[in-house]
Enzyme design. Structure first.
Site, PDB file in Angstrom:
ATOM      1  N   HIS A   1       0.822  -1.211   0.000  1.00  0.00           N
ATOM      2  CA  HIS A   1       0.000   0.000   0.000  1.00  0.00           C
ATOM      3  C   HIS A   1       0.859   1.265   0.000  1.00  0.00           C
ATOM      4  CE1 HIS A   1      -2.765  -3.134   1.403  1.00  0.00           C
ATOM      5  NE2 HIS A   1      -3.739  -2.383   0.973  1.00  0.00           N
TER       6      HIS A   1
ATOM      7  N   SER B   1      -6.546  -5.364  10.831  1.00  0.00           N
ATOM      8  CA  SER B   1      -7.995  -5.365  10.922  1.00  0.00           C
ATOM      9  C   SER B   1      -8.344  -3.974  11.435  1.00  0.00           C
ATOM     10  CB  SER B   1      -8.483  -6.452  11.873  1.00  0.00           C
ATOM     11  OG  SER B   1      -9.885  -6.412  11.939  1.00  0.00           O
ATOM     12  N   LEU B   2      -9.004  -3.188  10.606  1.00  0.00           N
ATOM     13  CA  LEU B   2      -9.139  -1.755  10.899  1.00  0.00           C
ATOM     14  C   LEU B   2      -9.973  -1.484  12.150  1.00  0.00           C
ATOM     15  CD1 LEU B   2      -9.445  -0.489   7.236  1.00  0.00           C
ATOM     16  CD2 LEU B   2      -7.536  -0.152   8.808  1.00  0.00           C
TER      17      LEU B   2
ATOM     18  N   LEU C   1      -9.938   8.842   0.362  1.00  0.00           N
ATOM     19  CA  LEU C   1     -10.198   7.685  -0.501  1.00  0.00           C
ATOM     20  C   LEU C   1     -10.038   6.384   0.270  1.00  0.00           C
ATOM     21  CD1 LEU C   1      -8.394   8.829  -3.771  1.00  0.00           C
ATOM     22  CD2 LEU C   1     -10.866   8.604  -3.402  1.00  0.00           C
TER      23      LEU C   1
ATOM     24  N   GLU D   1     -17.828  -4.612  24.415  1.00  0.00           N
ATOM     25  CA  GLU D   1     -16.967  -5.795  24.537  1.00  0.00           C
ATOM     26  C   GLU D   1     -15.715  -5.704  23.680  1.00  0.00           C
ATOM     27  OE1 GLU D   1     -20.254  -5.851  23.939  1.00  0.00           O
ATOM     28  OE2 GLU D   1     -21.100  -6.720  25.775  1.00  0.00           O
TER      29      GLU D   1
ATOM     30  N   PHE E   1     -21.526 -12.950  24.947  1.00  0.00           N
ATOM     31  CA  PHE E   1     -21.205 -11.600  24.481  1.00  0.00           C
ATOM     32  C   PHE E   1     -19.733 -11.450  24.109  1.00  0.00           C
ATOM     33  CE2 PHE E   1     -24.954 -10.595  27.399  1.00  0.00           C
ATOM     34  CZ  PHE E   1     -25.853 -10.955  26.403  1.00  0.00           C
TER      35      PHE E   1
ATOM     36  N   HIS F   1     -22.064 -17.662  32.383  1.00  0.00           N
ATOM     37  CA  HIS F   1     -23.410 -17.965  31.894  1.00  0.00           C
ATOM     38  C   HIS F   1     -23.367 -18.799  30.615  1.00  0.00           C
ATOM     39  CE1 HIS F   1     -24.022 -14.826  34.801  1.00  0.00           C
ATOM     40  NE2 HIS F   1     -25.329 -15.009  34.756  1.00  0.00           N
TER      41      HIS F   1
ATOM     42  N   GLN G   1     -28.805 -15.130  25.513  1.00  0.00           N
ATOM     43  CA  GLN G   1     -27.852 -15.009  26.624  1.00  0.00           C
ATOM     44  C   GLN G   1     -26.980 -16.265  26.793  1.00  0.00           C
ATOM     45  OE1 GLN G   1     -28.569 -11.821  28.369  1.00  0.00           O
ATOM     46  NE2 GLN G   1     -29.809 -11.833  26.516  1.00  0.00           N
TER      47      GLN G   1
END
Lengths: 608, 608
Positions: free
Chosen positions: B31, B118-119, B180, B357, B382, B406, B418
């Site tokens: 890049h 990973s942005l 861009l 999270e 979660f 949980h 959940q």
């Protein structure tokens, strides 16, 4: 508003509180206090603003109401009772085995669009439902009830950005700012201005009100309906547990039935049986749909080298011409996933969601609520960003099609951050999911078409680089099937592969055959459901299986094979990516990960 | 700033562009254009503001620089060359097999804290690094370079909220607003005001500048350093591909080597060999650390009923007393996960991340960059929200401890939203991960202590309800081990379980023994690494295994067992949760999912 109406609304809200307390008491659990804070908000919405035909939940002119704070389910069910959709007996089945009235709402109830309960998801899904209205040219509205705690979720701000940027005036968010989260005060407490500044910065119309004043609520909801070119957020200051001294505005009263429900009901003025007449929507024209046409999938010549991601883009564009209900979504990588081919052909059915994968998946879920068939694509690696949304789409029974490109080490130089190596493991356990992984362009195109009619969450894994076309155009690849590419009565083992490793497996089989070690090869393009019959046959005839995949050994193709044959007891060797890849060419990557032809040959020899 | 200095900075930036072009040209990919836009920003940072000792990357007084836009790696490596950390020869190994200079930066390089690519992850991690400075009482600064495209990620706004609320003045974000994205214009283009309004609303100090003007950049970086009580974001308007006509500010030039690199280098004024003298930080006191003490884990009596989540909280508090480097993070559910017990004992080492999270996991990653031992907990369900962050933590080799409470249908009435039913499948394929699942309180406490010294991502799965204590206090449970709870020479099958299903397996074994069907029982508390030796013994002696787990059959305990014994060919029956659960009591749930004692007995009988 006349005093009589205000009195009725106050009475209705009191009934909703009473019924929330009663439902939770009957269950012995649940979230009555989080219901009580929002009772006035919802009473006014139901009595004065919602347009919904409870007798006909499929009426396309109906508004949509999403309880993003799904734990306030006692309030939702109390509203259903007040609207005459359920009776008091059913209300008291709350949280019991066999009841439709679950702890958190799910589409088992015909009036619920999507399951909620994982916070921060209702609004992004609502954005998708609101986007659909433009395509359908319908005036329905989308109402989302949020808690204040869930505004900490990044997905809320992905949605705020998208809705603000799109100017979704048909979307109204009502935030129940009751100041108390699960374990104590929220970050901003009753500072509704803090939230208003944030939503305002994202281009929303903001209204701050007393959430227990029916007049203010009514005014705010009218204002929202009359606002043009911007979504509206109503920030309503409320008290958790409003109306019952034992719990009102107190910490430690989250997610529990009240200690003395009888006294609470008395304090709230006793049991009532008011009905709320929810306005049925005016008759509207049928939703606009784009035209259907004949399906002409792209055809690739055997022997050509074509990337399956290219076949995805071309097949999707072909599918778009054939089916007016197909829509596509991009996470700002459409030139990589090849979604751009659909975008160019059908701009009015294409949604650019930018780099916001949670909103990408949520919008797809929202669009399918309205009957559209969404395909949403990004890199396989980046779908991990949306895993909770994918999981909940499974709980919702939502029919969405996800496509992950650039799977595996085969991408080459970009390195591990860009490699989808966990996507099969992530997608397989999703409830009701289908997982597909084509090895050539004709197969990819056929599977893109197959996906259109699948129910539930389906996933297609595509490859960055070009792979040889091995199947003729027009061949069928049913979901749950496989292709036996090499088989003889003399086979001493069977190689099971998918995607890029199919080509490695074929080369390995040729090399082994030349060395007088005949082996079979299965192209397991359907990872879930898996072709158990064909695998069982291989397991019982050769008795030796080698699985090979461009994915971690945990949870992927190899495990799918093991699950299918586990009761038959064959010997199985699993080849997958175990180490941490770095930069290298695709060929070097396959070799380094020991999933290339050479590694397969060595594994077969070791096993025999 | 004197003209001479401005000239030097412009020359340095030109060199960074030239070297970015050269590195990408040598690689044939990468890049360069996304590097060229940020060259002036980073030239001024390195020459005038960064405090970093490249000879001693472990110096605790060093600033931290995180390239959240990890694809601008050519720029980062060109900076390393200018700083004398790598030579030109190494620069030109970019993206080649065996090179440390990967497509996206990873901690294989000693100056890189965390892998990016990973942005939207660099900023949330930076928040964690910045939070650590307060505990350590050190004046280091955290600089994060973001792209404009990645501001669409919700995780950016979780971080903006947390940093703004905490007033992290030592954190500066520099946004390279080059207008861009990958496939075209970003949502807001060069409208830096749109971003400024958003960050401003979240409590940040905002500065908008021309990102190619060294004087403005220097002023902004000074302003950021001098700002108190607020983090600063510098929104720098830039041109992608700046300096080379072929690509400057043009679409379609993302992520590719330049067509004519020789001409581009000439256009940029040719190859230079300038050095930048990065300021070494002033000597600082040693980082503050909390005191260590003796470890006194909680002890539970055999036969008591205690939830493993309670044991987690109590053990974590005990560990906090023993080890000053242990810190804990909560996603606003500390009363459920029992992290609250640590929070009460050690408030200065406790971080409330609210319901966010992704930021929860990212902050843990940031804290471990500074040598802390973080434990981060929320519901198992979660943690799916943070999967991309967990995946990238694995790529970073970050040592973080995650706890999911949980787990499974055993939670009872709350329903599927959940229930963690995919968490084992999600955690196992993470690079370098450890996955633990205790069945009783003493085992849970022991494993919490074991986790402290684990490297990489480790995960502990806990249960909501109380389970009987079956192990004595003080027993050891090494990672990679298991416990054989029932075994005899007459065993006709072996049941493999973990967590709640251990107790069901024991009851089933008792019932089967009474019916003259002796079976073994293994408590597989370490799901990864797995005790292959004990499983192999069972596979080869009884030859019949029954796995039972409160999790989907795909990717969990059963698959871990299958992988371990796949080459031995035993017959294996997998019991797991296949349908979509609803509300019911925990006992009803286990029965409905067919993972209770009764289902185990039936499976054993069917298998034999």
């Amino acid at each position: 508003m006349p005093e009589r109406d205000l009195q009725y609304l106050a009475e209705l809200a009191a009934q909703l509180r009473v019924d929330s307390v009663r439902a939770a008491a009957a269950a012995g659990s649940g979230h009555p206090t989080s219901s009580m804070s929002a009772a006035d908000l919802m009473a006014v919405l139901f009595a004065c603003h919602l347009r919904y035909d409870f007798a006909d939940p499929g009426n396309p002119a109906n508004d949509h109401l999403i309880f993003s704070k799904g734990h306030a389910s006692p309030l939702l069910y109390s509203l259903y009772k007040a609207a005459g959709a359920i009776d008091d007996e059913e209300l008291l089945t709350f949280r019991k085995r066999g009841s439709r009235l679950e702890g958190h709402p799910t589409p088992r109830l015909p009036w619920v669009d999507v399951a909620t309960g994982s916070l921060g998801q209702g609004l992004p899904v609502g954005v998708g439902v609101a986007l659909a209205a433009r395509m359908e040219r319908l005036p329905y509205r989308v109402w989302v009830l949020c808690g204040d705690s869930e505004l900490a979720e990044g997905s809320i701000w992905e949605a705020a950005e998208h809705a603000g940027d799109e100017g979704l005036a048909n979307l109204t968010v009502i935030v129940d700012v009751n100041r108390l989260g699960q374990r104590g005060p929220t970050r901003h407490g009753w500072d509704t201005g803090a939230y208003a500044r944030r939503f305002g910065a994202f281009g929303w119309h903001t209204i701050e009100i007393d959430g227990h004043d029916p007049g203010q609520i009514d005014f705010a909801l009218s204002d929202a309906s009359n606002t043009r070119r911007r979504p509206t957020v109503i920030l309503a200051k409320t008290r958790k547990g409003e109306g019952v001294l034992e719990v009102e505005n107190r910490e430690g009263a989250h997610g529990k039935a009240l200690k003395d429900p009888g006294k609470a009901v008395e304090e709230l003025g006793g049991v009532r049986d008011l009905r709320v007449e929810v306005h049925v929507p005016d008759e509207a024209p049928a939703p606009f749909r784009f035209e259907d046409g004949p399906l002409e999938l792209p055809a690739y010549k055997v022997g050509e080298a074509v990337a399956t991601r290219t076949a995805y883009g071309e097949a999707l564009a072909a599918l778009g011409a054939a089916r007016g209900d197909v829509v596509a979504l991009d996470g700002e990588v459409g030139d990589s996933t090849k979604t751009e081919l659909f975008a160019e052909a059908f701009p009015e059915r294409f949604f650019q969601m930018y780099i916001a994968e949670q909103q990408l998946v949520a919008a797809a879920v929202g669009l399918q609520v309205r009957g559209w068939r969404p395909y949403a694509a990004t890199f396989a690696a980046f779908l991990t960003r949306a895993y909770d949304f994918i999981r909940m789409a499974g709980v919702s029974g939502a029919s969405i099609r996800l496509v992950g490109s650039h799977a595996g080490v085969a991408i080459g130089e970009d390195g591990p951050s860009q490699m989808g190596l966990e996507d099969l493991a992530m997608m397989r356990p999703v409830h009701g999911s289908t997982v597909l992984y084509p090895c050539d362009a004709n197969q990819a195109a056929a599977l893109v078409a197959e996906m259109a009619d699948l129910e539930g969450v389906s996933y297609l894994r595509t490859t960055r680089g070009a792979t040889p076309v091995i199947y003729e155009p027009g061949e069928r690849f049913p979901v749950g099937g496989s292709r036996v590419l090499r088989r003889s009565a003399e086979d001493r083992a069977t190689i099971v592969a998918a995607g890029v490793t199919v080509h490695e497996a074929l080369a390995a089989a040729d090399e082994l055959a030349a060395a007088d070690v005949p082996v079979g090869v299965i192209d397991l393009y359907s990872i879930k459901p898996v072709d158990a019959a064909v695998l069982a046959e291989a397991a019982t005839t050769t008795g030796n299986l080698i699985t090979v995949e461009d994915h971690r050994p945990e949870g992927g193709l190899g495990d799918a094979v093991l699950e299918a044959v586990s009761e038959l007891g064959p010997r199985v060797v699993q080849l997958g990516v175990t180490g941490l890849p770095a930069s290298a060419t695709p060929e070097e990557q396959l070799a380094d990960a020991r999933i290339d032809r050479r590694a397969i040959v060595a594994a077969v020899k070791r096993l025999l």
